[in-house]
Design an enzyme around this catalytic site. Structure first.
Site, PDB file in Angstrom:
ATOM      1  N   ARG A 147       4.724  12.142   1.731  1.00 55.59           N
ATOM      2  CA  ARG A 147       3.779  11.030   1.804  1.00 55.59           C
ATOM      3  C   ARG A 147       3.711  10.545   3.242  1.00 55.59           C
ATOM      4  O   ARG A 147       4.743  10.324   3.885  1.00 55.59           O
ATOM      5  CB  ARG A 147       4.215   9.879   0.891  1.00 55.59           C
ATOM      6  CG  ARG A 147       3.155   8.817   0.709  1.00 55.59           C
ATOM      7  CD  ARG A 147       3.656   7.617  -0.066  1.00 55.59           C
ATOM      8  NE  ARG A 147       4.406   6.710   0.788  1.00 55.59           N
ATOM      9  CZ  ARG A 147       4.748   5.469   0.430  1.00 55.59           C
ATOM     10  NH1 ARG A 147       4.435   5.019  -0.776  1.00 55.59           N
ATOM     11  NH2 ARG A 147       5.430   4.701   1.247  1.00 55.59           N
ATOM     12  N   TYR A 159       2.591  -2.175   5.472  1.00 56.49           N
ATOM     13  CA  TYR A 159       3.363  -1.670   4.358  1.00 56.49           C
ATOM     14  C   TYR A 159       3.571  -0.159   4.448  1.00 56.49           C
ATOM     15  O   TYR A 159       2.665   0.590   4.790  1.00 56.49           O
ATOM     16  CB  TYR A 159       2.654  -1.983   3.034  1.00 56.49           C
ATOM     17  CG  TYR A 159       3.028  -1.024   1.940  1.00 56.49           C
ATOM     18  CD1 TYR A 159       4.249  -1.132   1.283  1.00 56.49           C
ATOM     19  CD2 TYR A 159       2.197   0.041   1.604  1.00 56.49           C
ATOM     20  CE1 TYR A 159       4.609  -0.224   0.320  1.00 56.49           C
ATOM     21  CE2 TYR A 159       2.555   0.956   0.638  1.00 56.49           C
ATOM     22  CZ  TYR A 159       3.763   0.813  -0.008  1.00 56.49           C
ATOM     23  OH  TYR A 159       4.129   1.730  -0.955  1.00 56.49           O
ATOM     24  N   ASP A 218      -0.760   6.626   0.269  1.00 61.24           N
ATOM     25  CA  ASP A 218      -0.810   5.478  -0.631  1.00 61.24           C
ATOM     26  C   ASP A 218      -1.640   4.373   0.010  1.00 61.24           C
ATOM     27  O   ASP A 218      -1.260   3.844   1.059  1.00 61.24           O
ATOM     28  CB  ASP A 218       0.622   4.991  -0.898  1.00 61.24           C
ATOM     29  CG  ASP A 218       0.693   3.882  -1.930  1.00 61.24           C
ATOM     30  OD1 ASP A 218      -0.360   3.445  -2.416  1.00 61.24           O
ATOM     31  OD2 ASP A 218       1.820   3.449  -2.249  1.00 61.24           O
ATOM     32  N   HIS A 220      -2.293   1.591  -1.658  1.00 59.20           N
ATOM     33  CA  HIS A 220      -1.619   0.423  -2.243  1.00 59.20           C
ATOM     34  C   HIS A 220      -2.561  -0.691  -2.656  1.00 59.20           C
ATOM     35  O   HIS A 220      -2.362  -1.857  -2.327  1.00 59.20           O
ATOM     36  CB  HIS A 220      -0.533  -0.110  -1.302  1.00 59.20           C
ATOM     37  CG  HIS A 220       0.715  -0.488  -2.047  1.00 59.20           C
ATOM     38  ND1 HIS A 220       0.937  -1.750  -2.533  1.00 59.20           N
ATOM     39  CD2 HIS A 220       1.787   0.240  -2.406  1.00 59.20           C
ATOM     40  CE1 HIS A 220       2.095  -1.792  -3.159  1.00 59.20           C
ATOM     41  NE2 HIS A 220       2.628  -0.581  -3.103  1.00 59.20           N
ATOM     42  N   GLU A 244      -3.216   7.754  -3.492  1.00 56.32           N
ATOM     43  CA  GLU A 244      -2.567   6.895  -4.502  1.00 56.32           C
ATOM     44  C   GLU A 244      -3.067   5.461  -4.444  1.00 56.32           C
ATOM     45  O   GLU A 244      -3.274   4.910  -3.360  1.00 56.32           O
ATOM     46  CB  GLU A 244      -1.057   6.920  -4.254  1.00 56.32           C
ATOM     47  CG  GLU A 244      -0.241   6.042  -5.177  1.00 56.32           C
ATOM     48  CD  GLU A 244       1.224   6.050  -4.793  1.00 56.32           C
ATOM     49  OE1 GLU A 244       1.960   5.167  -5.277  1.00 56.32           O
ATOM     50  OE2 GLU A 244       1.653   6.932  -4.018  1.00 56.32           O
ATOM     51  N   GLU A 270       1.620   2.898 -10.877  1.00 57.47           N
ATOM     52  CA  GLU A 270       3.022   2.494 -10.748  1.00 57.47           C
ATOM     53  C   GLU A 270       3.246   1.071 -11.238  1.00 57.47           C
ATOM     54  O   GLU A 270       4.381   0.692 -11.538  1.00 57.47           O
ATOM     55  CB  GLU A 270       3.511   2.640  -9.309  1.00 57.47           C
ATOM     56  CG  GLU A 270       2.941   1.664  -8.306  1.00 57.47           C
ATOM     57  CD  GLU A 270       3.494   1.908  -6.911  1.00 57.47           C
ATOM     58  OE1 GLU A 270       4.075   0.971  -6.342  1.00 57.47           O
ATOM     59  OE2 GLU A 270       3.349   3.031  -6.388  1.00 57.47           O
ATOM     60  N   ARG A 291       1.477   7.339 -12.636  1.00 60.18           N
ATOM     61  CA  ARG A 291       2.565   6.957 -11.750  1.00 60.18           C
ATOM     62  C   ARG A 291       3.656   6.122 -12.406  1.00 60.18           C
ATOM     63  O   ARG A 291       4.646   5.771 -11.763  1.00 60.18           O
ATOM     64  CB  ARG A 291       1.989   6.165 -10.574  1.00 60.18           C
ATOM     65  CG  ARG A 291       1.073   6.950  -9.680  1.00 60.18           C
ATOM     66  CD  ARG A 291       1.892   7.762  -8.684  1.00 60.18           C
ATOM     67  NE  ARG A 291       2.544   6.879  -7.731  1.00 60.18           N
ATOM     68  CZ  ARG A 291       3.810   6.938  -7.363  1.00 60.18           C
ATOM     69  NH1 ARG A 291       4.617   7.853  -7.876  1.00 60.18           N
ATOM     70  NH2 ARG A 291       4.315   6.090  -6.485  1.00 60.18           N
ATOM     71  N   HIS A 320       6.614   7.177 -10.194  1.00 62.33           N
ATOM     72  CA  HIS A 320       7.106   6.296  -9.133  1.00 62.33           C
ATOM     73  C   HIS A 320       8.626   6.438  -9.032  1.00 62.33           C
ATOM     74  O   HIS A 320       9.316   6.440 -10.036  1.00 62.33           O
ATOM     75  CB  HIS A 320       6.723   4.867  -9.509  1.00 62.33           C
ATOM     76  CG  HIS A 320       7.175   3.800  -8.592  1.00 62.33           C
ATOM     77  ND1 HIS A 320       6.633   3.606  -7.342  1.00 62.33           N
ATOM     78  CD2 HIS A 320       8.108   2.833  -8.749  1.00 62.33           C
ATOM     79  CE1 HIS A 320       7.203   2.558  -6.768  1.00 62.33           C
ATOM     80  NE2 HIS A 320       8.106   2.072  -7.603  1.00 62.33           N
ATOM     81  N   GLU A 347       8.324  11.314  -7.023  1.00 56.33           N
ATOM     82  CA  GLU A 347       8.673  10.605  -5.795  1.00 56.33           C
ATOM     83  C   GLU A 347      10.192  10.565  -5.651  1.00 56.33           C
ATOM     84  O   GLU A 347      10.913  10.318  -6.620  1.00 56.33           O
ATOM     85  CB  GLU A 347       8.111   9.181  -5.860  1.00 56.33           C
ATOM     86  CG  GLU A 347       8.275   8.386  -4.585  1.00 56.33           C
ATOM     87  CD  GLU A 347       7.536   7.055  -4.646  1.00 56.33           C
ATOM     88  OE1 GLU A 347       7.392   6.419  -3.589  1.00 56.33           O
ATOM     89  OE2 GLU A 347       7.098   6.650  -5.744  1.00 56.33           O
ATOM     90  N   TRP A 410      -2.257  -5.912  -2.465  1.00 57.25           N
ATOM     91  CA  TRP A 410      -1.410  -4.943  -1.730  1.00 57.25           C
ATOM     92  C   TRP A 410      -0.560  -4.211  -2.746  1.00 57.25           C
ATOM     93  O   TRP A 410      -0.385  -4.684  -3.860  1.00 57.25           O
ATOM     94  CB  TRP A 410      -0.541  -5.647  -0.681  1.00 57.25           C
ATOM     95  CG  TRP A 410       0.812  -6.004  -1.163  1.00 57.25           C
ATOM     96  CD1 TRP A 410       1.185  -7.119  -1.859  1.00 57.25           C
ATOM     97  CD2 TRP A 410       2.003  -5.227  -1.023  1.00 57.25           C
ATOM     98  NE1 TRP A 410       2.512  -7.095  -2.147  1.00 57.25           N
ATOM     99  CE2 TRP A 410       3.040  -5.941  -1.645  1.00 57.25           C
ATOM    100  CE3 TRP A 410       2.287  -4.000  -0.423  1.00 57.25           C
ATOM    101  CZ2 TRP A 410       4.344  -5.453  -1.694  1.00 57.25           C
ATOM    102  CZ3 TRP A 410       3.578  -3.542  -0.475  1.00 57.25           C
ATOM    103  CH2 TRP A 410       4.599  -4.272  -1.105  1.00 57.25           C
TER     104      TRP A 410
END
Length: 410
Positions: A147, A159, A218, A220, A244, A270, A291, A320, A347, A410
């Protein structure tokens, strides 16, 4: 075989974890993970005050019945706190059942469908040289899927970038964006700057590392559906393994718009906790990977239910699994991932030395993948005395604000 007693263990060996220990009347011990990053004490209280008192005297082998009893019997269904608590009970009971059978847990789930579970690691950097160094480090460790997260020009902290300048490399723990503090840190975000920058990052990464390396990214939840569609299309030349969490997926219909505009594979979920959260996303094939982790998705029983439904639509697993999932949750994911047919990727981040000292390492990492240990149950060996030396410390994931101060996803 009856459940005799339960114990909820809250400890912080490198970061905060909530661990459930169930012991049967003949002394068999099962372990479950109930960690919910930044809300750990809510789950610990739910377990201690509302779930644990219901378990003594129940047949430890009746896993499905216990799952339904805790899910349907509680009336207030779903949500991360309740489902993390149920997950820990469910996982611990599967651990017990497999130990009694004298088999690794995956054998009770149908046996191995593959030799190992492909995993991806986290590479990040504020700027390209730092990012390239991080990717090389992961390649040297043996990762075959990575990732990629990067800083955005003009922003000191973003992040997913473990070495963000705003924290000076300190204050974050176990390579994650959470910080030990009394209140969440606040980060600033500009979507237009991000959308301009990210394609150039992947162009540079492909130019440096070639076409064969599996790359993931990601977003997010930070994008609107049309912004997500734009990002997915702009990244198509760089052949991502997946993109993602491009947009908050509570509005499942939003993914229809994203899907119409890009062929970049999408991973979502996730923050989802049950199969019902995925109904539209899976049945309309709006995503390619689910996820939800075992730790937050109702345990092995709950996540297996999601993935069996996903398999009907050729949607795969992508559970996740950063370091806010304890080694207990990682072990459960490895056993389930080894057994299911529609496994996609897992992951995987290396836990801190403190965490490993408490929980051990219940998986073997070779050739870019993990495989659970060939021991009865999950293969966990938790050092409870050592865990007790690490007291809980408040820690929070950051919040996000736009340039004008508006709180943002986020």
């Amino acid at each position: 075989m009856l459940i005799d007693r339960t114990e909820v263990i809250v400890s912080s060996p490198g970061r905060n974890f909530v661990t459930l220990k169930i012991t049967t009347d003949d002394g068999v011990v099962g372990w479950g993970d109930a960690t919910l990053n930044g809300r750990e004490l809510a789950v610990a209280s739910y377990l201690r005050d509302h779930v644990a008192p219901l378990l003594p005297g129940r047949d430890a082998h009746r896993i499905e019945d216990t799952w339904q009893y805790l899910y349907r019997g509680g009336y207030w269904r779903r949500g991360p706190v309740a489902m993390a608590a149920i997950a820990s009970v469910d996982t611990a009971l599967w651990d017990i059942k497999a130990k009694v059978a004298g088999l690794p847990l995956y054998q009770l789930l149908g046996g191995a469908s593959r030799e190992r579970c492909l995993v991806y690691g986290h590479a990040s950097g504020q700027e390209l040289p730092e990012l390239f160094d991080s990717i090389r480090e992961h390649l040297e460790l043996g990762f075959r899927a990575i990732r990629v997260q990067t800083g955005v020009p003009g922003f000191a902290s973003v992040y997913g970038v473990a070495s963000s300048a705003a924290s000076g490399g300190a204050g974050r723990y176990d390579y994650e964006p959470a910080r030990r503090s009394a209140r969440p840190a606040e980060e600033t975000w500009d979507t237009r700057a991000y959308l301009r920058h990210v394609p150039s990052v992947f162009e540079a990464v492909r130019g440096e590392f070639g076409p064969d390396l599996a790359l993931l990214h990601d977003a997010h939840h930070r994008l609107t559906p049309i912004q997500a569609a734009k990002l997915g299309r702009s990244l198509e030349p760089y052949d991502l393994f997946w993109l993602e969490d491009v947009t908050p997926a509570e509005n499942q219909q939003a993914l229809r718009l994203v899907r119409q505009h890009t062929t970049t594979p999408l991973a979502i979920g996730e923050v989802f906790n049950t199969v019902w959260d995925y109904q539209t996303l899976i049945s309309e094939q709006l995503i390619d990977y689910v996820r939800s982790p075992i730790t937050h998705g109702g345990g092995i029983t709950g996540v297996r239910r999601i993935l069996d439904y996903a398999a009907m639509y050729q949607v795969k697993s992508g559970m996740h699994g950063p370091t806010d999932v304890s080694p207990v949750g990682l072990a459960a994911a490895a056993h389930l991932g080894l057994a299911i047919h529609n496994f996609g990727i897992q992951e995987y981040m290396l836990h801190s030395e403190q965490t490993t000292a408490v929980f051990g390492l219940p998986v073997e990492f070779t050739e870019g993948g993990i495989r659970p240990l060939e021991e009865p149950g999950l293969g966990m060996h938790v050092d409870e005395n050592l865990a007790a030396k690490y007291e809980y410390e408040p820690a929070y994931l950051p919040t996000n604000r736009l340039l004008d101060g508006t709180v943002h996803d986020w």
